[in-house]
Design a protein around this motif. Structure first.
Motif, short mmCIF file in Angstrom:
data_model
loop_
_atom_site.label_atom_id
_atom_site.label_comp_id
_atom_site.label_asym_id
_atom_site.label_seq_id
_atom_site.Cartn_x
_atom_site.Cartn_y
_atom_site.Cartn_z
N PRO A 198 -1.72 5.81 -14.59
CA PRO A 198 -2.49 6.04 -13.35
C PRO A 198 -2.84 4.55 -12.82
CG PRO A 198 -3.22 6.82 -16.06
CD PRO A 198 -1.75 6.25 -15.63
N PHE A 199 -2.86 3.14 -13.61
CA PHE A 199 -3.35 2.89 -12.90
C PHE A 199 -1.44 1.62 -11.68
CE2 PHE A 199 -2.00 -2.52 -11.95
CZ PHE A 199 -2.81 -2.85 -11.90
N LEU A 227 0.02 2.08 -6.28
CA LEU A 227 0.66 2.37 -5.16
C LEU A 227 -0.34 2.81 -3.90
CD1 LEU A 227 3.67 3.16 -3.90
CD2 LEU A 227 4.28 4.86 -5.66
N ARG A 228 -1.22 4.14 -4.36
CA ARG A 228 -1.85 4.30 -3.28
C ARG A 228 -2.64 3.36 -2.63
NH1 ARG A 228 -2.15 10.11 -4.23
NH2 ARG A 228 -1.30 10.32 -5.78
N LEU A 229 -2.77 2.44 -3.35
CA LEU A 229 -3.81 1.42 -2.26
C LEU A 229 -2.69 0.74 -1.45
CD1 LEU A 229 -5.63 -0.13 -5.48
CD2 LEU A 229 -6.50 1.21 -2.86
N LEU A 230 -1.68 0.49 -2.15
CA LEU A 230 -0.71 -0.28 -0.74
C LEU A 230 -0.04 0.28 0.40
CD1 LEU A 230 1.45 -1.64 -4.15
CD2 LEU A 230 0.08 -3.06 -1.78
N SER A 232 6.63 9.06 -8.26
CA SER A 232 6.36 7.38 -7.27
C SER A 232 6.51 8.17 -5.97
CB SER A 232 6.47 5.87 -7.32
OG SER A 232 7.74 6.15 -7.31
N THR A 233 7.59 9.28 -6.28
CA THR A 233 8.43 9.70 -5.25
C THR A 233 7.14 10.71 -3.98
OG1 THR A 233 10.65 9.63 -6.19
CG2 THR A 233 10.53 11.28 -4.28
N GLN A 234 6.74 11.34 -5.82
CA GLN A 234 5.80 11.96 -5.26
C GLN A 234 4.49 11.79 -4.23
OE1 GLN A 234 6.18 15.88 -5.84
NE2 GLN A 234 8.09 14.99 -7.06
N ILE A 235 3.69 10.67 -4.69
CA ILE A 235 2.52 10.11 -3.87
C ILE A 235 3.17 9.73 -2.38
CG2 ILE A 235 1.35 8.02 -4.49
CD1 ILE A 235 1.32 8.42 -7.05
N LEU A 236 4.20 9.51 -2.32
CA LEU A 236 5.10 8.35 -0.90
C LEU A 236 5.38 9.48 -0.64
CD1 LEU A 236 8.10 6.50 -2.60
CD2 LEU A 236 5.90 5.30 -1.04
N ALA A 237 5.52 11.27 -0.24
CA ALA A 237 6.01 11.97 0.04
C ALA A 237 3.39 12.19 1.18
CB ALA A 237 6.35 13.04 -0.47
N ALA A 238 3.90 11.80 0.10
CA ALA A 238 1.87 12.39 0.60
C ALA A 238 1.51 11.24 1.43
CB ALA A 238 1.30 12.69 -0.26
N HIS A 239 2.56 9.91 1.98
CA HIS A 239 2.13 8.73 2.93
C HIS A 239 3.06 9.25 3.93
CE1 HIS A 239 -1.78 7.97 0.55
NE2 HIS A 239 -0.90 8.36 -0.07
N ALA A 240 4.59 9.15 3.65
CA ALA A 240 5.54 8.78 4.33
C ALA A 240 6.25 10.27 5.12
CB ALA A 240 6.18 8.50 3.29
N GLU A 241 6.57 9.28 7.00
CA GLU A 241 7.30 11.08 7.13
C GLU A 241 8.86 10.90 7.16
OE1 GLU A 241 7.25 10.09 11.74
OE2 GLU A 241 7.55 8.02 11.11
N LYS A 242 9.15 9.78 6.19
CA LYS A 242 10.54 9.83 6.25
C LYS A 242 10.66 8.84 5.07
CE LYS A 242 13.99 7.22 7.78
NZ LYS A 242 15.68 7.28 8.45
N ILE A 243 11.49 9.26 3.49
CA ILE A 243 11.23 8.67 1.94
C ILE A 243 12.98 8.59 1.81
CG2 ILE A 243 11.37 8.16 0.37
CD1 ILE A 243 8.56 10.30 0.36
N ILE A 244 13.56 6.93 2.01
CA ILE A 244 14.95 6.49 1.40
C ILE A 244 15.48 6.82 -0.02
CG2 ILE A 244 16.89 5.08 2.14
CD1 ILE A 244 15.52 4.66 5.00
N CYS A 245 15.36 7.50 -0.73
CA CYS A 245 15.63 7.02 -2.65
C CYS A 245 16.80 6.62 -2.95
CB CYS A 245 15.46 9.06 -2.51
SG CYS A 245 13.92 9.41 -2.79
N VAL A 246 16.65 5.60 -3.28
CA VAL A 246 18.38 5.44 -3.47
C VAL A 246 18.08 5.16 -4.93
CG1 VAL A 246 19.26 3.17 -3.84
CG2 VAL A 246 18.11 4.12 -1.74
N ASP A 247 19.61 6.20 -5.55
CA ASP A 247 19.69 5.42 -6.80
C ASP A 247 20.72 5.95 -7.25
OD1 ASP A 247 19.67 6.51 -10.02
OD2 ASP A 247 16.77 6.71 -9.37
N HIS A 248 21.84 5.80 -8.28
CA HIS A 248 23.28 6.38 -9.19
C HIS A 248 23.08 7.58 -9.76
CE1 HIS A 248 23.03 4.06 -12.67
NE2 HIS A 248 23.55 2.85 -11.51
N TRP A 249 22.04 7.56 -10.21
CA TRP A 249 21.14 8.87 -10.84
C TRP A 249 22.50 8.58 -12.72
CZ3 TRP A 249 20.11 9.46 -5.96
CH2 TRP A 249 18.90 9.43 -5.89
N GLU A 250 22.50 7.22 -12.88
CA GLU A 250 23.33 7.25 -13.84
C GLU A 250 23.16 7.10 -15.26
OE1 GLU A 250 26.86 5.69 -11.95
OE2 GLU A 250 27.86 7.42 -11.14
#
Length: 109
Positions: free
Chosen positions: A15-16, A21-24, A48-66
């Motif tokens: 929650p902290f 993140l919301r304040l930033l 964080s992805t869910q929070i970003l979605a509420a504020h961004a028009e575009k999100i670039i998600c980088v991960d190799h998911w490994e």
């Protein structure tokens, strides 16, 4: 150890951290204008992805998911596909997401 899939559909940040993140995000866009955000390490697309979605028009998600070599991650990826869960978790705002499936060092420049 069996992996509880429902657990990974929920927020995985404290929650902290969520409040920080919301304040930033509010500081980055004080007038409420939509921003473009890049998330390095999207993993399950929860928290964080869910929070970003509420504020961004575009999100670039980088991960190799490994995973990251952490024992817990190794256990998870031996039982499930994190990228599939990520895709499910971002379904509601897929049109905002640009997915780069790679190591973040590959796109640093």
């Amino acid at each position: 150890m069996a992996v509880d899939l429902a657990h990974y559909a929920q927020s995985r940040i404290s929650p902290f951290d969520e409040q920080a993140l919301r304040l930033l995000l509010a500081k980055a866009s004080p007038d409420g204008a939509r921003i473009t955000a890049m998330e390095i390490g999207s993993w399950f697309g929860a928290g964080s992805t869910q929070i970003l979605a509420a504020h961004a028009e575009k999100i670039i998600c980088v991960d190799h998911w490994e995973g990251s070599g952490v024992a817990e991650h190794d256990d998870i990826i031996s039982q499930i596909d994190p990228y599939s869960i990520f895709q499910r978790n971002i379904a509601a705002f897929r049109e905002k997401i640009v997915t780069l499936q790679c190591d973040s060092r590959e796109i640093a420049d």
